[in-house]
Write an enzyme that holds these catalytic residues in place. Sequence first.
Site, PDB file in Angstrom:
ATOM      1  N   ARG A 246       0.857  -1.177   0.000  1.00 34.39           N
ATOM      2  CA  ARG A 246       0.000   0.000   0.000  1.00 34.39           C
ATOM      3  C   ARG A 246       0.899   1.234   0.000  1.00 34.39           C
ATOM      4  O   ARG A 246       1.993   1.223   0.582  1.00 34.39           O
ATOM      5  CB  ARG A 246      -0.909   0.035   1.234  1.00 34.39           C
ATOM      6  N   GLU A 275      -3.705   7.873  -4.246  1.00 35.97           N
ATOM      7  CA  GLU A 275      -4.087   7.430  -5.591  1.00 35.97           C
ATOM      8  C   GLU A 275      -5.426   8.034  -6.012  1.00 35.97           C
ATOM      9  O   GLU A 275      -6.338   8.177  -5.191  1.00 35.97           O
ATOM     10  CB  GLU A 275      -4.174   5.895  -5.605  1.00 35.97           C
ATOM     11  N   HIS A 293      -1.253   0.835  -9.768  1.00 38.15           N
ATOM     12  CA  HIS A 293      -1.869  -0.113  -8.826  1.00 38.15           C
ATOM     13  C   HIS A 293      -2.542  -1.270  -9.579  1.00 38.15           C
ATOM     14  O   HIS A 293      -3.728  -1.552  -9.383  1.00 38.15           O
ATOM     15  CB  HIS A 293      -2.894   0.602  -7.930  1.00 38.15           C
TER      16      HIS A 293
END
Length: 329
Positions: A246, A275, A293
């Site tokens: 993360r 993000e 991601h």
Amino acid sequence: MEIPATVDELPLVLTLFPFPHIPKIKEEFSKKFTTLFNKPENSISLQEFLTTNRQSQSVRVLISYPKTPVTSEILNCLPSLGCVLTVSAGTDHIDLVECRRRGIAVCNAGTIYSEDVADFAVGLLIDVLRKISAADRYVRASLWPVKGEYPLGSKLGGKRVGILGLGSIGTEVAKRLEACGCIISYNSRNKKLSVPFPYYSNVIDLASNSDVLIVSCELNKETFHIINKDVMSALGKNGIIINVGRGALVDEKELVRCLVQREIRGAGLDVFENEPDVPKELFELDNVVLSPHKAVLTSESFAALHELILANLDAFFSDKPLLSLVKND
């Protein structure tokens, strides 16, 4: 499970995003469950949607994803909720303490993504070391005939790789990199007796004895910014950071500073703190490889995820053991 006679009698499942996507699963899903979904065109918050929709009182299962937090306020709107299914391996977007207090089971993606994420982590590392993406840009910009040969990269074999989080993903990373001749060590919540690699209880010590740090641990209060200034300093000027966990596991501002000032050698990043916003300073750096991601997503894992969610739903409504239950200690 027995299929109710009418649509009105089908179990009600709340989804926080359009699900399912695979036609075969969609057909099976529609025969077994009724879906409640706050469509984007509604332009109201999830909490407002649930508060004003009578059906929310009957929702038994919630299918979530990381972009929408499952908070106590959301749970208050779902008095009949018995299970939360998330499409991610991580559960940092779910209030696990509140779920435990209310007796709500939580299931994640289990180990479905582990091999794909491990492949991606190794790919990022090779890209950073061998400068594949940077060399690709060099060729496409027609710089090869003008500036000559592109600078040398570095060999993967022999690198000391410290893995932060030796769970299912970290274990798959270690398996791949050991086969490539890398020297593996790790940090985890506890030393794993069955693991032959050196264990460091302190992340700074792990960094001091590594050329590369691969971050694949869970994000929680203890691991927030676990890769900080001191860790980066211990890793040193030749060090590389690969993050497939993360974004908030790494102090992003400090990472950007270290990369810009060449206080560490490079980074491969699939995740970011805010993000989809990525620090613009990274765009100009050839020692950084960026990805939106997507380490978890392959067509194979996508299909397996659908199957897992459907199996967990069947298990829940049949009062059978859930397949990917998160231990909520």
